[in-house]
Design an enzyme around this catalytic site. Structure first.
Site, PDB file in Angstrom:
ATOM      1  CG  HIS B  36      -2.145  -0.930   0.912  1.00 59.38           C
ATOM      2  ND1 HIS B  36      -2.079  -2.290   1.091  1.00 59.38           N
ATOM      3  CD2 HIS B  36      -3.385  -0.668   0.420  1.00 59.38           C
ATOM      4  CE1 HIS B  36      -3.239  -2.826   0.733  1.00 59.38           C
ATOM      5  NE2 HIS B  36      -4.046  -1.877   0.327  1.00 59.38           N
ATOM      6  CE  LYS B 101      -6.714  -9.227  12.757  1.00 60.37           C
ATOM      7  NZ  LYS B 101      -6.612  -9.428  14.178  1.00 60.37           N
TER       8      LYS B 101
HETATM    9  S1  SF4 Z   1      -6.914 -14.679  16.495  1.00 63.92           S
HETATM   10 FE1  SF4 Z   1      -5.645 -13.693  18.056  1.00 63.92          FE
HETATM   11  S2  SF4 Z   1      -3.571 -14.016  17.395  1.00 63.92           S
HETATM   12 FE2  SF4 Z   1      -4.873 -14.420  15.645  1.00 63.92          FE
HETATM   13  S3  SF4 Z   1      -5.015 -12.471  14.507  1.00 63.92           S
HETATM   14 FE3  SF4 Z   1      -6.706 -12.531  15.959  1.00 63.92          FE
HETATM   15  S4  SF4 Z   1      -5.951 -11.484  17.802  1.00 63.92           S
HETATM   16 FE4  SF4 Z   1      -4.182 -12.038  16.552  1.00 63.92          FE
END
Ligand code: SF4
Lengths: 320, 188
Positions: B36, B101
């Site tokens: 990016h 996410k």
């Molecule tokens: S599940 Fe836990 S370790 Fe995995 S990306 Fe999400 S916060 Fe990070």
């Protein structure tokens, strides 16, 4: 001494038989390293039973065909798949934190070296991602070793047994962990358990889905800034279904989970019934001038395990 | 459950709404911080990103003896770090989807509406389930950024995501934050 390791139920049958066939003798040091690598493997690839039960119950509780139900379904599949493939549950294998409980007269320095060796090996085998970065230069040595890494804590205890607990603490959930200083005027949170309750709920609200919820909390009321954060994280070593021996804290733990699950943030912040899986609270004395509340947020990929070693340093018992 | 199949288009993603559970089949290009920043600095992308989907992911990859790549873990990384750059990448290179996410901010949401792009949320931490949906690795670009930061061209089948920001100005992240804030007031 014959090489003997009790494999966690999760291990693939094929691997277990391979281990049994090996009859070469290992030195105490090599056996310790092997047991530690196995501890790292299981911690990284299998969620403990108490966590799995809580996740499964939460998944059932979500309304069918909602985004929350969808997310919980994927989480459950991921747990099954990681165990089956013996691959990390999440690619962020987190900060590697060891807690060692040992008898009087135990030699910590050589044990530390064996831990470092085991971490290096586990990284090579892919149970840990190359996850440790020099904060000044940005350099990643690729071994998971470096200033402060892995994090190792020793505790002397009565008896002759050595037990080792391990937590892999993800970065995303660490980023939404918090520390409050009471009183907090914005939240009208005073220096009492009601104030404590308010800041914990606020931390869960602020985290939204960013810590890969549904999450689990470890909390410490009091202590200085450093100890408070340390004790909070250590609460994550408690089994999710245990009871707090302090009645008031036990009540508060339950109340927090109940209240946070009313917020409707849901798995991944998609909305839904499960925002928080559990909350574990401890306390530490403070000086009159300060009142800290530290909140350690653990993601659904809740990775902790522990083993008791026998006198030959093989794994005698799994703790979770 | 909805399906989104390759080739993608702004029209197809405009059909999607916040809260839709979608299975994506087709191509994804990974890109995170280094990529990016590179595009933001005015460099041209090494592949044509028009009507493509960018995945915020630093995959764990293995090369076999024949030189073939496989992806062994491929969960999403936190998207908000790309907030300063994402709108520009949508505008200049015509991407129609972003997977990550944690959601993104107003600038990205506005660009999604203006140019026809959606933000898909993958389940954070689901590295194994998501890696299983990757059927082949078709290309590797900007390898000099390091393997997790490079652009990986991946073929996926039924890659599971949820639309959390659509091309009509809606954001599930905003909605959930607002509704949970209302409830928060009653419990504090
Ligand atoms: S599940 Fe836990 S370790 Fe995995 S990306 Fe999400 S916060 Fe990070």
């Amino acid at each position: 001494m014959a090489k003997k390791i009790i494999k966690k139920k999760a291990a693939l049958p094929k691997k277990t038989s391979k281990v049994k066939k090996t009859v070469k003798k290992l030195s105490l040091k090599d056996q310790t390293i092997e047991s530690l690598v196995e501890l790292i493997r299981v911690t990284s690839t299998v969620v403990p039973d108490d966590v799995f039960k809580t996740i499964a119950a939460a998944a059932k509780n979500e309304v069918k065909d909602t985004t929350a139900d969808y997310a919980m379904g994927i989480i459950k599949n991921n747990i099954d798949l990681a165990k089956f493939k013996s691959q990390p549950l999440c690619q962020d294998t987190g900060t590697v934190i060891f807690y060692i409980y040992h008898p009087p007269g135990f030699h910590q320095t050589p044990f530390k070296e064996m831990i470092k060796k085991a971490v290096t090996l586990a990284t090579k085998k892919g149970y840990l991602r190359q996850n440790s970065v020099n904060s000044l230069t940005g350099e990643n040595a690729g071994t998971n070793l470096g200033e402060g890494h892995p994090s190792i804590h020793f505790y002397e205890q009565k008896g002759q047994e050595v037990s080792v607990k391990l937590m892999l603490k993800g970065g995303g959930c660490e980023n939404v962990s918090a520390q409050y200083s009471l009183p907090d005027t914005g939240l009208s949170a005073g220096r009492d358990l009601e104030g404590v309750r308010k800041v914990i709920i606020d931390a869960v609200y602020k985290a939204q889905g960013k810590g890969c919820g549904p999450g689990a909390l470890g909390v410490c009321v009091g202590g200085d800034r450093a100890d408070s954060a340390y004790f909070a994280k250590k609460q994550l070593l408690r089994k999710l279904d245990d009871k707090n021996s302090n009645k008031d804290l036990d009540k508060l733990e339950k109340e927090i989970v109940e209240t946070c699950n009313k917020l409707g943030i849901g798995p991944m912040g998609f909305g839904g019934k499960t925002t928080l899986l559990s909350c574990k609270i401890t306390h530490a004395n403070r000086v009159p001038a300060s009142f800290f509340v530290s909140i350690s947020y653990m993601c659904w990929a809740f990775r902790r395990q522990g083993v008791v070693l026998n006198k030959n340093s093989a794994i005698k018992k799994w703790l979770y | 459950m909805k399906k989104l199949n390759y080739p993608f288009s702004p029209e197809a993603v405009r059909e999607l709404k916040v809260g839709d559970m979608v299975l994506i089949t087709g191509k994804l290009f990974t890109g995170r911080d280094a990529v990016h920043k590179y595009l933001h600095d005015g460099n041209k992308p090494p592949v044509n990103l028009k009507n493509q989907i960018i995945y915020h992911c630093g995959p764990v990859t293995l090369k076999d003896k024949k030189g073939k790549w496989t992806v062994t873990a491929a969960g999403p990384t936190t998207s908000i770090r790309e907030e300063p750059y994402q709108w520009e990448v949508i505008k200049d290179y015509g991407i129609v989807g972003v997977i990550g996410k944690g959601g993104m901010g107003q600038k990205t949401l506005d660009a999604c509406k203006e140019y026809g792009c959606v933000y898909f949320h993958a389940v954070g931490g689901a590295a194994q389930v998501l890696a299983e949906k990757i059927k082949s690795v078709d290309g590797l670009y900007l390898e000099e950024f390091g393997l997790p930061e490079a652009i990986w061209e991946l073929s996926v089948e039924d890659f599971p995501v949820v639309v959390t920001m659509d091309a009509h100005g809606n954001s599930l992240h905003k909605d959930v934050e607002a509704s949970s804030k209302e409830i928060l007031k009653t419990v504090l």
